[in-house]
Enzyme design. Structure first.
Site, PDB file in Angstrom:
ATOM      1  N   HIS A   1       0.795  -1.320   0.051  1.00 50.51           N
ATOM      2  CA  HIS A   1      -0.122   0.054  -0.069  1.00 50.51           C
ATOM      3  C   HIS A   1       0.814   1.158   0.004  1.00 50.51           C
ATOM      4  O   HIS A   1       0.617   2.198  -0.644  1.00 50.51           O
ATOM      5  CB  HIS A   1      -1.024  -0.095   1.175  1.00 50.51           C
ATOM      6  CG  HIS A   1      -1.733  -1.011   1.151  1.00 50.51           C
ATOM      7  ND1 HIS A   1      -2.757  -1.506   2.519  1.00 50.51           N
ATOM      8  CD2 HIS A   1      -2.266  -2.317   0.261  1.00 50.51           C
ATOM      9  CE1 HIS A   1      -3.450  -2.412   2.090  1.00 50.51           C
ATOM     10  NE2 HIS A   1      -3.004  -3.100   0.711  1.00 50.51           N
TER      11      HIS A   1
ATOM     12  N   HIS B   1      -9.183  -2.296  -5.196  1.00 48.50           N
ATOM     13  CA  HIS B   1      -7.923  -2.767  -4.484  1.00 48.50           C
ATOM     14  C   HIS B   1      -7.014  -3.553  -4.991  1.00 48.50           C
ATOM     15  O   HIS B   1      -5.804  -3.566  -4.622  1.00 48.50           O
ATOM     16  CB  HIS B   1      -8.383  -3.407  -2.882  1.00 48.50           C
ATOM     17  CG  HIS B   1      -7.325  -3.397  -2.022  1.00 48.50           C
ATOM     18  ND1 HIS B   1      -6.831  -2.484  -1.075  1.00 48.50           N
ATOM     19  CD2 HIS B   1      -6.703  -4.375  -1.616  1.00 48.50           C
ATOM     20  CE1 HIS B   1      -5.908  -2.747  -0.412  1.00 48.50           C
ATOM     21  NE2 HIS B   1      -5.613  -4.096  -0.750  1.00 48.50           N
TER      22      HIS B   1
ATOM     23  N   ASP C   1      -2.948  -3.040  -5.184  1.00 44.66           N
ATOM     24  CA  ASP C   1      -2.019  -3.817  -4.915  1.00 44.66           C
ATOM     25  C   ASP C   1      -1.119  -4.270  -6.027  1.00 44.66           C
ATOM     26  O   ASP C   1       0.279  -4.395  -5.893  1.00 44.66           O
ATOM     27  CB  ASP C   1      -2.512  -5.285  -4.318  1.00 44.66           C
ATOM     28  CG  ASP C   1      -3.004  -5.428  -3.116  1.00 44.66           C
ATOM     29  OD1 ASP C   1      -2.812  -4.280  -2.112  1.00 44.66           O
ATOM     30  OD2 ASP C   1      -3.834  -6.303  -2.622  1.00 44.66           O
TER      31      ASP C   1
ATOM     32  N   HIS D   1      -0.251 -10.998  -4.804  1.00 43.61           N
ATOM     33  CA  HIS D   1       1.134 -10.624  -4.821  1.00 43.61           C
ATOM     34  C   HIS D   1       2.295 -11.553  -5.495  1.00 43.61           C
ATOM     35  O   HIS D   1       3.235 -11.137  -6.057  1.00 43.61           O
ATOM     36  CB  HIS D   1       1.389 -10.382  -3.365  1.00 43.61           C
ATOM     37  CG  HIS D   1       0.453  -9.368  -2.577  1.00 43.61           C
ATOM     38  ND1 HIS D   1       0.218  -8.008  -2.960  1.00 43.61           N
ATOM     39  CD2 HIS D   1      -0.433  -9.629  -1.669  1.00 43.61           C
ATOM     40  CE1 HIS D   1      -0.653  -7.526  -2.196  1.00 43.61           C
ATOM     41  NE2 HIS D   1      -1.144  -8.528  -1.331  1.00 43.61           N
TER      42      HIS D   1
END
Length: 305
Positions: A78, A235, A239, A262
């Site tokens: 973030h 969101h 990311d 991720h």
């Protein structure tokens, strides 16, 4: 031209997974410094960890970077997205614990703090990474892909069984201010069943209904509901921008993620840099720099030098 912050800015909070209090201060840094974390609580070992793709190590549910001494910082995605989104290329981030504060679960508090600190233009020329040919990684139904484009574009799709999320897809050209306008306030999200599982396994100890969107079937349990009807996919794009920032320079290319996370985005960067024919360095002209995500977002705080 490269940039840094006009002044230091401090953020206090707790780690999402550890629940431990943490203070983090983002400082200005010189030309070609890049983004580097420094653990102020570490003694007798190298406390500095460059925010780069080849320092990422496997971690559940977040992005974690580690140096050769085993010193690490987690949940960096973030703050990395915020730095990219406001156009900061060089910063020293001092932190007194192993996890970045979660704050409200989005990048918005970081963006607001850094915008208040302002931007300083440095003397060094800015280089970008131009994607020359498609590169892709897959894992089951999950796909992450980079391909040529004139600016950074992100196209993301998700599909959850919970009706409160369901299928969502969004595509954005990340040029001048799109991150601040469209993505920065979108919070991390999870299912109530995931919360129960994580806490039973010593994770998400700092999570609350205020710093994450928690859903259960067709219900949004977090007070106030959603900030956007498609907050979940926004969101995921946030990311992705933070994880792509670990390339170490702005990317000129289109990122496509389908159920990606991720680890997959990091695998994609590793695949890109493993193929010398898939990318090249490019000096940013003023016109090209204007099309980068953070161009024009932070008003200069002091004169360029």
């Amino acid at each position: 031209m490269q940039t840094t912050l006009g002044s230091s800015v401090t953020f206090d909070g707790v780690g999402l997974h550890s629940g431990a209090p943490v203070r983090m201060t983002v400082h200005p840094a010189p030309t070609d410094h890049g983004i580097v974390f420094r653990r102020t609580d570490v003694k007798g070992m190298n406390p500095r960890i460059p925010a780069l793709w080849d320092h990422v190590t496997p971690s559940k549910l977040c992005t974690l970077i580690e140096n050769a001494d085993g010193v690490s910082v987690s949940t960096i995605e973030h703050i990395m997205a915020a730095l990219t989104g406001v156009g900061i290329h060089n910063a020293l981030i001092e932190i007194d614990g192993p996890e970045v504060p979660i704050l409200d679960g989005s990048s918005a508090p970081f963006v607001r703090g850094m915008r208040a600190a302002g931007l300083r233009t440095l003397g060094g020329a800015l280089r970008a990474i131009r994607v020359l040919k498609p590169v892709e990684v897959r894992e089951g139904e999950a796909v992450a892909r980079l391909e040529p484009a004139s600016a950074l574009e992100i196209d993301f799709a998700i599909d959850f069984t919970d009706a409160a999320i369901g299928k969502q897809e969004k595509r954005l050209n990340m040029a001048n201010g799109a991150f601040v306008r469209e993505l920065m306030d979108s919070r991390t999200f999870c299912r109530q069943a995931d919360v129960d599982y994580m806490r039973a396994n010593g994770l998400a100890l700092g999570g609350t209904y205020e710093n994450a969107v928690v859903v259960d079937g067709d219900k949004v349990l977090s007070p106030g509901g959603l900030r956007h009807a498609d907050e979940a996919v926004r969101h995921k794009m946030l990311d992705a921008l933070g994880d792509l920032a670990l390339a170490g320079a702005p990317i000129l290319g289109r990122y496509t993620g389908n159920r990606a996370g991720h680890a997959m985005t990091n695998r994609l960067l590793r695949a890109l840099f493993a193929d010398g024919s898939a990318w090249e360095w490019e000096a940013c002209t003023p016109a090209q720099a204007y099309r980068l995500p953070g161009a024009g977002v932070c008003r200069p705080a002091v004169a360029a030098r």
